[in-house]
Design a protein around this motif. Structure first.
Motif, mmCIF file in Angstrom:
data_model
loop_
_atom_site.group_PDB
_atom_site.id
_atom_site.type_symbol
_atom_site.label_atom_id
_atom_site.label_comp_id
_atom_site.label_asym_id
_atom_site.label_seq_id
_atom_site.Cartn_x
_atom_site.Cartn_y
_atom_site.Cartn_z
ATOM 1 N N LYS A 63 -36.904 -0.202 -0.434
ATOM 2 C CA LYS A 63 -35.743 -0.970 0.016
ATOM 3 C C LYS A 63 -35.999 -2.464 -0.080
ATOM 4 O O LYS A 63 -35.081 -3.265 0.002
ATOM 5 C CB LYS A 63 -35.382 -0.596 1.454
ATOM 6 N N TYR A 64 -37.249 -2.832 -0.229
ATOM 7 C CA TYR A 64 -37.637 -4.236 -0.320
ATOM 8 C C TYR A 64 -38.199 -4.488 -1.713
ATOM 9 O O TYR A 64 -37.971 -3.700 -2.629
ATOM 10 C CB TYR A 64 -38.665 -4.559 0.773
ATOM 11 N N GLU A 65 -38.919 -5.551 -1.890
ATOM 12 C CA GLU A 65 -39.530 -5.838 -3.182
ATOM 13 C C GLU A 65 -40.855 -5.093 -3.291
ATOM 14 O O GLU A 65 -41.791 -5.356 -2.551
ATOM 15 C CB GLU A 65 -39.737 -7.341 -3.342
ATOM 16 N N CYS A 66 -40.936 -4.153 -4.220
ATOM 17 C CA CYS A 66 -42.161 -3.385 -4.397
ATOM 18 C C CYS A 66 -42.730 -3.631 -5.790
ATOM 19 O O CYS A 66 -42.019 -4.056 -6.692
ATOM 20 C CB CYS A 66 -41.917 -1.895 -4.155
ATOM 21 N N HIS A 67 -44.006 -3.316 -5.940
ATOM 22 C CA HIS A 67 -44.644 -3.588 -7.221
ATOM 23 C C HIS A 67 -44.256 -2.571 -8.291
ATOM 24 O O HIS A 67 -44.475 -2.815 -9.474
ATOM 25 C CB HIS A 67 -46.173 -3.668 -7.060
ATOM 26 N N HIS A 68 -43.636 -1.467 -7.901
ATOM 27 C CA HIS A 68 -43.187 -0.494 -8.896
ATOM 28 C C HIS A 68 -42.040 -1.069 -9.730
ATOM 29 O O HIS A 68 -42.005 -0.909 -10.947
ATOM 30 C CB HIS A 68 -42.768 0.815 -8.219
ATOM 31 N N VAL A 69 -41.103 -1.755 -9.082
ATOM 32 C CA VAL A 69 -40.007 -2.414 -9.800
ATOM 33 C C VAL A 69 -40.569 -3.532 -10.673
ATOM 34 O O VAL A 69 -40.203 -3.667 -11.839
ATOM 35 C CB VAL A 69 -38.951 -2.963 -8.814
ATOM 36 N N ALA A 70 -41.479 -4.315 -10.112
ATOM 37 C CA ALA A 70 -42.094 -5.399 -10.880
ATOM 38 C C ALA A 70 -42.854 -4.845 -12.087
ATOM 39 O O ALA A 70 -42.845 -5.437 -13.168
ATOM 40 C CB ALA A 70 -43.027 -6.217 -9.988
ATOM 41 N N SER A 71 -43.488 -3.682 -11.924
ATOM 42 C CA SER A 71 -44.206 -3.047 -13.027
ATOM 43 C C SER A 71 -43.253 -2.636 -14.145
ATOM 44 O O SER A 71 -43.556 -2.808 -15.322
ATOM 45 C CB SER A 71 -44.965 -1.814 -12.545
ATOM 46 N N ALA A 72 -42.102 -2.097 -13.777
ATOM 47 C CA ALA A 72 -41.110 -1.708 -14.786
ATOM 48 C C ALA A 72 -40.598 -2.929 -15.534
ATOM 49 O O ALA A 72 -40.429 -2.891 -16.757
ATOM 50 C CB ALA A 72 -39.962 -0.958 -14.122
ATOM 51 N N TYR A 77 -43.000 7.581 -8.621
ATOM 52 C CA TYR A 77 -41.754 7.133 -8.014
ATOM 53 C C TYR A 77 -40.747 6.779 -9.094
ATOM 54 O O TYR A 77 -41.082 6.150 -10.096
ATOM 55 C CB TYR A 77 -41.986 5.898 -7.137
ATOM 56 N N LYS A 78 -39.481 7.183 -8.867
ATOM 57 C CA LYS A 78 -38.396 6.811 -9.772
ATOM 58 C C LYS A 78 -37.916 5.418 -9.396
ATOM 59 O O LYS A 78 -37.675 5.133 -8.225
ATOM 60 C CB LYS A 78 -37.247 7.803 -9.674
ATOM 61 N N VAL A 79 -37.763 4.583 -10.411
ATOM 62 C CA VAL A 79 -37.365 3.193 -10.218
ATOM 63 C C VAL A 79 -36.104 2.920 -11.027
ATOM 64 O O VAL A 79 -35.996 3.354 -12.174
ATOM 65 C CB VAL A 79 -38.488 2.235 -10.680
ATOM 66 N N THR A 80 -35.166 2.214 -10.421
ATOM 67 C CA THR A 80 -33.970 1.749 -11.117
ATOM 68 C C THR A 80 -33.796 0.277 -10.806
ATOM 69 O O THR A 80 -33.929 -0.135 -9.654
ATOM 70 C CB THR A 80 -32.714 2.524 -10.652
#
Length: 122
Positions: free
Chosen positions: A79-88, A56-59
């Motif tokens: 659209k919500y808080e996901c662990h991919h953003v937290a991982s980045a 997944y692409k994360v910004t």
């Protein structure tokens, strides 16, 4: 370290599952690509899904007072808080190197041509 751990801490505050999943993703090398633009304070990353052969692409845009102002992720929870953003965010604190930071050219280089130099003929 280019990114403060405070961004990750504020994003995952009081969400132990989000903390755990993002830490596992970083430890498991699921962060495939990472780029941090210091001028716009934006993270661009690609995170591998934990149980699938998908990424997944994360910004994420970072604010001035250690808040994450805007995020996007291609995952179903993007659209919500996901662990991919937290991982980045966590990867930006733990593993970032100079090659992961977007470079910019200097406006006034130290080796600029001096105008007062004359040639042999002059």
């Amino acid at each position: 370290m280019a990114i403060s751990i405070q961004y990750w801490a504020n994003y995952t505050a009081e969400k132990p599952k989000l903390m755990r999943k993002s830490d596992n993703a970083v430890i498991s090398n699921h962060v495939l690509k990472f780029l941090f633009d210091q001028e716009t304070k934006t993270i661009h990353s690609v995170i591998q899904a934990s149980m699938r052969n998908t990424s997944y692409k994360v910004t994420a845009n970072l604010g001035n007072s250690y808040e994450v102002s805007n995020t996007s992720c291609e995952c179903p929870l993007g659209k919500y808080e996901c662990h991919h953003v937290a991982s980045a965010l966590l990867y930006g604190y733990k593993c970032v190197s100079k090659t992961d930071i977007k470079c910019g050219w200097l406006k006034n280089t130290k080796t600029s041509i001096k105008k007062d130099i004359k040639t042999m003929e002059e």
